[in-house]
Motif scaffolding. Sequence first.
Motif, mmCIF file in Angstrom:
data_model
loop_
_atom_site.group_PDB
_atom_site.id
_atom_site.type_symbol
_atom_site.label_atom_id
_atom_site.label_comp_id
_atom_site.label_asym_id
_atom_site.label_seq_id
_atom_site.Cartn_x
_atom_site.Cartn_y
_atom_site.Cartn_z
ATOM 1 N N PRO A 129 5.430 11.943 -11.959
ATOM 2 C CA PRO A 129 4.458 12.818 -12.634
ATOM 3 C C PRO A 129 3.037 12.422 -12.271
ATOM 4 O O PRO A 129 2.731 11.240 -12.083
ATOM 5 C CB PRO A 129 4.739 12.586 -14.122
ATOM 6 C CG PRO A 129 6.141 12.086 -14.179
ATOM 7 C CD PRO A 129 6.334 11.277 -12.920
ATOM 8 N N LEU A 130 2.162 13.400 -12.179
ATOM 9 C CA LEU A 130 0.768 13.133 -11.825
ATOM 10 C C LEU A 130 0.121 12.127 -12.773
ATOM 11 O O LEU A 130 -0.669 11.278 -12.355
ATOM 12 C CB LEU A 130 -0.042 14.435 -11.837
ATOM 13 C CG LEU A 130 0.224 15.436 -10.709
ATOM 14 C CD1 LEU A 130 -0.617 16.686 -10.921
ATOM 15 C CD2 LEU A 130 -0.064 14.837 -9.348
ATOM 16 N N LYS A 131 0.467 12.193 -14.061
ATOM 17 C CA LYS A 131 -0.151 11.313 -15.049
ATOM 18 C C LYS A 131 0.199 9.845 -14.823
ATOM 19 O O LYS A 131 -0.523 8.951 -15.280
ATOM 20 C CB LYS A 131 0.262 11.725 -16.465
ATOM 21 C CG LYS A 131 1.757 11.584 -16.761
ATOM 22 C CD LYS A 131 2.083 12.073 -18.164
ATOM 23 C CE LYS A 131 3.573 11.928 -18.450
ATOM 24 N NZ LYS A 131 4.010 10.533 -18.469
ATOM 25 N N ASP A 132 1.307 9.582 -14.125
ATOM 26 C CA ASP A 132 1.756 8.204 -13.916
ATOM 27 C C ASP A 132 1.292 7.610 -12.587
ATOM 28 O O ASP A 132 1.569 6.443 -12.283
ATOM 29 C CB ASP A 132 3.289 8.127 -13.981
ATOM 30 C CG ASP A 132 3.813 8.479 -15.366
ATOM 31 O OD1 ASP A 132 3.061 8.270 -16.339
ATOM 32 O OD2 ASP A 132 4.954 8.967 -15.476
ATOM 33 N N ILE A 133 0.615 8.404 -11.781
ATOM 34 C CA ILE A 133 0.170 7.925 -10.468
ATOM 35 C C ILE A 133 -1.123 7.129 -10.613
ATOM 36 O O ILE A 133 -2.057 7.552 -11.287
ATOM 37 C CB ILE A 133 -0.030 9.109 -9.503
ATOM 38 C CG1 ILE A 133 1.321 9.764 -9.190
ATOM 39 C CG2 ILE A 133 -0.708 8.660 -8.214
ATOM 40 C CD1 ILE A 133 1.222 10.967 -8.287
ATOM 41 N N ASN A 134 -1.153 5.954 -9.986
ATOM 42 C CA ASN A 134 -2.370 5.140 -9.985
ATOM 43 C C ASN A 134 -2.582 4.550 -8.598
ATOM 44 O O ASN A 134 -1.737 4.712 -7.702
ATOM 45 C CB ASN A 134 -2.298 4.029 -11.034
ATOM 46 C CG ASN A 134 -1.063 3.155 -10.854
ATOM 47 O OD1 ASN A 134 -0.792 2.672 -9.764
ATOM 48 N ND2 ASN A 134 -0.321 2.936 -11.946
ATOM 49 N N ALA A 135 -3.697 3.874 -8.404
ATOM 50 C CA ALA A 135 -4.060 3.366 -7.077
ATOM 51 C C ALA A 135 -3.049 2.346 -6.561
ATOM 52 O O ALA A 135 -2.721 2.341 -5.368
ATOM 53 C CB ALA A 135 -5.462 2.761 -7.129
ATOM 54 N N ASP A 136 -2.550 1.469 -7.420
ATOM 55 C CA ASP A 136 -1.576 0.452 -6.986
ATOM 56 C C ASP A 136 -0.295 1.099 -6.494
ATOM 57 O O ASP A 136 0.277 0.692 -5.466
ATOM 58 C CB ASP A 136 -1.269 -0.508 -8.138
ATOM 59 C CG ASP A 136 -2.444 -1.408 -8.477
ATOM 60 O OD1 ASP A 136 -3.302 -1.606 -7.585
ATOM 61 O OD2 ASP A 136 -2.509 -1.906 -9.610
ATOM 62 N N LEU A 137 0.157 2.102 -7.217
ATOM 63 C CA LEU A 137 1.385 2.805 -6.827
ATOM 64 C C LEU A 137 1.184 3.488 -5.472
ATOM 65 O O LEU A 137 2.078 3.467 -4.613
ATOM 66 C CB LEU A 137 1.742 3.815 -7.907
ATOM 67 C CG LEU A 137 3.101 4.521 -7.806
ATOM 68 C CD1 LEU A 137 3.615 4.848 -9.204
ATOM 69 C CD2 LEU A 137 2.998 5.788 -6.981
ATOM 70 N N LEU A 138 0.028 4.093 -5.284
ATOM 71 C CA LEU A 138 -0.263 4.778 -4.017
ATOM 72 C C LEU A 138 -0.340 3.790 -2.857
ATOM 73 O O LEU A 138 0.153 4.077 -1.757
ATOM 74 C CB LEU A 138 -1.579 5.548 -4.135
ATOM 75 C CG LEU A 138 -1.561 6.752 -5.072
ATOM 76 C CD1 LEU A 138 -2.969 7.290 -5.285
ATOM 77 C CD2 LEU A 138 -0.657 7.857 -4.525
ATOM 78 N N GLN A 139 -0.954 2.629 -3.089
ATOM 79 C CA GLN A 139 -1.045 1.633 -2.018
ATOM 80 C C GLN A 139 0.338 1.138 -1.616
ATOM 81 O O GLN A 139 0.637 0.985 -0.428
ATOM 82 C CB GLN A 139 -1.906 0.450 -2.474
ATOM 83 C CG GLN A 139 -2.198 -0.553 -1.360
ATOM 84 C CD GLN A 139 -3.047 0.033 -0.251
ATOM 85 O OE1 GLN A 139 -4.237 0.271 -0.426
ATOM 86 N NE2 GLN A 139 -2.453 0.275 0.902
ATOM 87 N N ASP A 140 1.212 0.920 -2.599
ATOM 88 C CA ASP A 140 2.595 0.510 -2.297
ATOM 89 C C ASP A 140 3.329 1.590 -1.520
ATOM 90 O O ASP A 140 4.116 1.301 -0.611
ATOM 91 C CB ASP A 140 3.345 0.206 -3.597
ATOM 92 C CG ASP A 140 2.853 -1.062 -4.280
ATOM 93 O OD1 ASP A 140 2.198 -1.881 -3.602
ATOM 94 O OD2 ASP A 140 3.128 -1.233 -5.485
ATOM 95 N N ALA A 141 3.058 2.852 -1.862
ATOM 96 C CA ALA A 141 3.713 3.972 -1.167
ATOM 97 C C ALA A 141 3.270 4.031 0.286
ATOM 98 O O ALA A 141 4.063 4.333 1.182
ATOM 99 C CB ALA A 141 3.391 5.281 -1.881
ATOM 100 N N ILE A 142 1.996 3.726 0.540
ATOM 101 C CA ILE A 142 1.482 3.729 1.915
ATOM 102 C C ILE A 142 2.137 2.612 2.728
ATOM 103 O O ILE A 142 2.513 2.806 3.885
ATOM 104 C CB ILE A 142 -0.052 3.571 1.906
ATOM 105 C CG1 ILE A 142 -0.702 4.870 1.429
ATOM 106 C CG2 ILE A 142 -0.583 3.205 3.293
ATOM 107 C CD1 ILE A 142 -2.191 4.774 1.224
ATOM 108 N N ILE A 143 2.288 1.448 2.122
ATOM 109 C CA ILE A 143 2.937 0.321 2.816
ATOM 110 C C ILE A 143 4.369 0.680 3.188
ATOM 111 O O ILE A 143 4.827 0.415 4.308
ATOM 112 C CB ILE A 143 2.905 -0.939 1.921
ATOM 113 C CG1 ILE A 143 1.460 -1.413 1.736
ATOM 114 C CG2 ILE A 143 3.763 -2.048 2.529
ATOM 115 C CD1 ILE A 143 1.302 -2.521 0.714
ATOM 116 N N ALA A 144 5.074 1.333 2.261
ATOM 117 C CA ALA A 144 6.457 1.738 2.530
ATOM 118 C C ALA A 144 6.511 2.826 3.592
ATOM 119 O O ALA A 144 7.363 2.800 4.498
ATOM 120 C CB ALA A 144 7.109 2.222 1.237
#
Length: 373
Positions: A114-129
């Motif tokens: 959900p959009l409300k649960d997205i944060n910068a740390d989660l996005l950075q981890d997604a980029i690494i993956a």
Amino acid sequence: MAKAKKLPSGAWRCLAYSHTERVLDPKTGKMKDKRIYESFTADTRAEAEFAASEFQLNKSKTNLSKRREMAHKTLREATTMYIEMCETIKRSPTTTQDYRCILKNGFQDLWDIPLKDINADLLQDAIIAEAQRPANNRDRKPISAKRLKNEWGLVTAVLHKYRKDLDLDDIQLPTVTRRMVELPPARQVIEIIRGTEIELPVLLAAWLSFTMSEIKGLTKSQSVNGDYLTIRSVVVNTSDGPYRKELAKNETRNRRHRIPVYIKELIDRVPGDEIVPMSSSALYHKWIRLQKKHSMDPITFHDLRHLNASVMALLRIPDKYAQERGGWKSDKVMKGIYMQTFSEERVKVDDIMDTYFNEIMQHEMQHEKEKAL
């Protein structure tokens, strides 16, 4: 708060900001933002300003309600909405096609959050993956940094629209390494294409710096005007087949070149209106096969534009004219180069380029005559 103004009739009118729309500026031909206002008229200033304030208050409540509703949608749902919006406003079919490809293949661990649960740390981890995700090709190497950057561009566009509170400034992406290509001499390219069915399109790329989509968009009826060849449309490939667009990717690409005599003769030999009727795919593969046949290290068809740029550097063509010929966009180009497009200096540039390639052509024709004796 918006202020009311008295009209000649004696009534009071107050304008309240409603929203912003993207509209076409008839003077410049470019898209621009236009603020849209609601008008409220009343017998007194207070009544007009009250109506405008009430409208803005209700609009704020509505926007807040929409943001709350949006916050519970997944990134996949938000991205789908964004893509559908892009299709509605007639964004390039190749762009929206790539967006759907990204939604299908990229960031698979991210879309259903959900959009409300997205944060910068989660996005950075997604980029690494995502940087480790195998590409859809034979060698299964990880996707390139450039591809990841394109995928991230879609994600950020969606988040900027639907999660304006999210700070993405500190997100880090892999460094995009510049692709280094060993370009062959122009003479070697001309030697292998002389008399072949791809001679004309290769010369349009290497001599006039046209891209594949620009070459495919050329027609005798629309593009040829006397001794000049003008980019009036481009043809791009989509999942539904070739698609013709009236304008190129940016306005600096909608340019005009003097047609070298040699190329004009090749164009005149082509039957029909389409100057290069061969499909983009067929043209590309014939170009690669021809290079391999002559034991050349293959370069892409687009690399022929780089070859053109290298020739201009070799001949010391001023940056101003080199950028114009290639249609490369920059602040320097945009500040007024089109006002001087076909000045005496530009004609000199055309003469230098034509002389260089004509000398190669004459050398090749002389060599062929000698071999025939």
